[in-house]
Motif scaffolding. Sequence first.
Motif, PDB file in Angstrom:
ATOM      1  N   THR A  83      55.762  51.093  61.868  1.00  0.00           N
ATOM      2  CA  THR A  83      55.773  49.846  62.631  1.00  0.00           C
ATOM      3  C   THR A  83      57.198  49.327  62.692  1.00  0.00           C
ATOM      4  OG1 THR A  83      53.563  49.323  61.807  1.00  0.00           O
ATOM      5  CG2 THR A  83      54.834  47.508  62.784  1.00  0.00           C
ATOM      6  N   PHE A  84      57.759  49.298  63.879  1.00  0.00           N
ATOM      7  CA  PHE A  84      59.091  48.719  64.104  1.00  0.00           C
ATOM      8  C   PHE A  84      58.881  47.313  64.645  1.00  0.00           C
ATOM      9  CE2 PHE A  84      59.915  53.255  64.340  1.00  0.00           C
ATOM     10  CZ  PHE A  84      61.069  53.371  63.592  1.00  0.00           C
ATOM     11  N   ARG A 117      63.531  46.628  54.131  1.00  0.00           N
ATOM     12  CA  ARG A 117      64.176  45.329  54.238  1.00  0.00           C
ATOM     13  C   ARG A 117      65.570  45.457  54.821  1.00  0.00           C
ATOM     14  NH1 ARG A 117      64.218  41.737  48.925  1.00  0.00           N
ATOM     15  NH2 ARG A 117      64.885  43.716  48.113  1.00  0.00           N
ATOM     16  N   ALA A 118      65.893  44.609  55.793  1.00  0.00           N
ATOM     17  CA  ALA A 118      67.234  44.553  56.369  1.00  0.00           C
ATOM     18  C   ALA A 118      68.131  43.682  55.487  1.00  0.00           C
ATOM     19  CB  ALA A 118      67.196  43.981  57.782  1.00  0.00           C
ATOM     20  N   ARG A 119      67.654  42.519  55.142  1.00  0.00           N
ATOM     21  CA  ARG A 119      68.338  41.578  54.261  1.00  0.00           C
ATOM     22  C   ARG A 119      67.265  40.885  53.434  1.00  0.00           C
ATOM     23  NH1 ARG A 119      70.897  42.130  58.712  1.00  0.00           N
ATOM     24  NH2 ARG A 119      69.965  40.634  60.093  1.00  0.00           N
ATOM     25  N   LYS A 120      67.659  40.096  52.492  1.00  0.00           N
ATOM     26  CA  LYS A 120      66.687  39.434  51.639  1.00  0.00           C
ATOM     27  C   LYS A 120      65.615  38.726  52.476  1.00  0.00           C
ATOM     28  CE  LYS A 120      66.168  36.178  47.925  1.00  0.00           C
ATOM     29  NZ  LYS A 120      66.770  35.268  46.990  1.00  0.00           N
ATOM     30  N   ASP A 121      64.365  39.081  52.227  1.00  0.00           N
ATOM     31  CA  ASP A 121      63.199  38.487  52.886  1.00  0.00           C
ATOM     32  C   ASP A 121      63.119  38.740  54.384  1.00  0.00           C
ATOM     33  OD1 ASP A 121      62.344  37.465  50.441  1.00  0.00           O
ATOM     34  OD2 ASP A 121      63.523  35.641  50.706  1.00  0.00           O
ATOM     35  N   LEU A 122      63.892  39.674  54.916  1.00  0.00           N
ATOM     36  CA  LEU A 122      63.818  40.044  56.331  1.00  0.00           C
ATOM     37  C   LEU A 122      63.526  41.539  56.415  1.00  0.00           C
ATOM     38  CD1 LEU A 122      66.864  38.061  57.763  1.00  0.00           C
ATOM     39  CD2 LEU A 122      64.454  37.428  57.826  1.00  0.00           C
ATOM     40  N   TRP A 123      62.546  41.912  57.235  1.00  0.00           N
ATOM     41  CA  TRP A 123      62.057  43.284  57.301  1.00  0.00           C
ATOM     42  C   TRP A 123      62.179  43.832  58.717  1.00  0.00           C
ATOM     43  CZ3 TRP A 123      60.901  44.852  52.471  1.00  0.00           C
ATOM     44  CH2 TRP A 123      60.675  43.852  51.530  1.00  0.00           C
ATOM     45  N   PHE A 124      62.475  45.141  58.836  1.00  0.00           N
ATOM     46  CA  PHE A 124      62.573  45.751  60.164  1.00  0.00           C
ATOM     47  C   PHE A 124      61.587  46.880  60.387  1.00  0.00           C
ATOM     48  CE2 PHE A 124      65.673  48.082  57.602  1.00  0.00           C
ATOM     49  CZ  PHE A 124      65.454  49.406  57.962  1.00  0.00           C
ATOM     50  N   TYR A 156      54.972  51.029  67.732  1.00  0.00           N
ATOM     51  CA  TYR A 156      54.554  51.969  66.691  1.00  0.00           C
ATOM     52  C   TYR A 156      54.998  53.393  67.025  1.00  0.00           C
ATOM     53  CZ  TYR A 156      51.303  48.190  65.564  1.00  0.00           C
ATOM     54  OH  TYR A 156      50.741  46.976  65.253  1.00  0.00           O
ATOM     55  N   PHE A 157      55.129  54.176  65.967  1.00  0.00           N
ATOM     56  CA  PHE A 157      55.382  55.608  66.108  1.00  0.00           C
ATOM     57  C   PHE A 157      54.490  56.316  65.108  1.00  0.00           C
ATOM     58  CE2 PHE A 157      57.986  59.433  64.968  1.00  0.00           C
ATOM     59  CZ  PHE A 157      57.843  60.077  66.179  1.00  0.00           C
ATOM     60  N   HIS A 158      53.684  57.258  65.586  1.00  0.00           N
ATOM     61  CA  HIS A 158      52.770  58.006  64.728  1.00  0.00           C
ATOM     62  C   HIS A 158      53.366  59.386  64.430  1.00  0.00           C
ATOM     63  CE1 HIS A 158      49.242  55.558  66.626  1.00  0.00           C
ATOM     64  NE2 HIS A 158      50.019  54.818  65.858  1.00  0.00           N
ATOM     65  N   VAL A 213      65.671  58.896  62.272  1.00  0.00           N
ATOM     66  CA  VAL A 213      66.944  58.422  61.713  1.00  0.00           C
ATOM     67  C   VAL A 213      67.627  57.490  62.706  1.00  0.00           C
ATOM     68  CG1 VAL A 213      69.272  59.135  61.042  1.00  0.00           C
ATOM     69  CG2 VAL A 213      67.283  60.369  60.154  1.00  0.00           C
ATOM     70  N   ASP A 214      67.650  57.861  63.968  1.00  0.00           N
ATOM     71  CA  ASP A 214      68.279  57.037  64.998  1.00  0.00           C
ATOM     72  C   ASP A 214      67.595  55.669  65.093  1.00  0.00           C
ATOM     73  OD1 ASP A 214      70.090  56.520  67.201  1.00  0.00           O
ATOM     74  OD2 ASP A 214      68.393  56.875  68.538  1.00  0.00           O
ATOM     75  N   TRP A 215      66.256  55.654  65.110  1.00  0.00           N
ATOM     76  CA  TRP A 215      65.531  54.385  65.195  1.00  0.00           C
ATOM     77  C   TRP A 215      65.776  53.508  63.974  1.00  0.00           C
ATOM     78  CZ3 TRP A 215      60.501  56.993  67.168  1.00  0.00           C
ATOM     79  CH2 TRP A 215      60.456  56.955  68.565  1.00  0.00           C
ATOM     80  N   VAL A 216      65.788  54.100  62.784  1.00  0.00           N
ATOM     81  CA  VAL A 216      65.997  53.310  61.564  1.00  0.00           C
ATOM     82  C   VAL A 216      67.395  52.689  61.569  1.00  0.00           C
ATOM     83  CG1 VAL A 216      66.236  53.435  59.047  1.00  0.00           C
ATOM     84  CG2 VAL A 216      64.277  54.510  60.176  1.00  0.00           C
ATOM     85  N   VAL A 217      68.392  53.450  61.986  1.00  0.00           N
ATOM     86  CA  VAL A 217      69.757  52.907  62.071  1.00  0.00           C
ATOM     87  C   VAL A 217      69.792  51.751  63.066  1.00  0.00           C
ATOM     88  CG1 VAL A 217      72.118  53.422  62.810  1.00  0.00           C
ATOM     89  CG2 VAL A 217      70.902  55.012  61.308  1.00  0.00           C
TER      90      VAL A 217
END
Length: 77
Positions: A27-28, A7-14, A49-51, A63-67
Amino acid sequence: MELTLLRARKDLWFLSFHCFDRYLKLTFFRGQSLDPIPPEPSKSGDTRYFHIHEGEDFEAQLVDWVVQASKLPGERL
């Protein structure tokens, strides 16, 4: 199969991931906006997607993608 969402913020997902027998599927939701773009396409326009397979060296890129993804607008699911 297990589905987990970050979750990025409440009820929002990344980001979400699915665990399969042979790989982990990330899944991005705004993957087209990441640099570099994750390699696996989706039928959904902006999703990528990234497998991850056992033994692969992926940590620095992940780590770079998540940031990056955490700074983008999230998806309401």
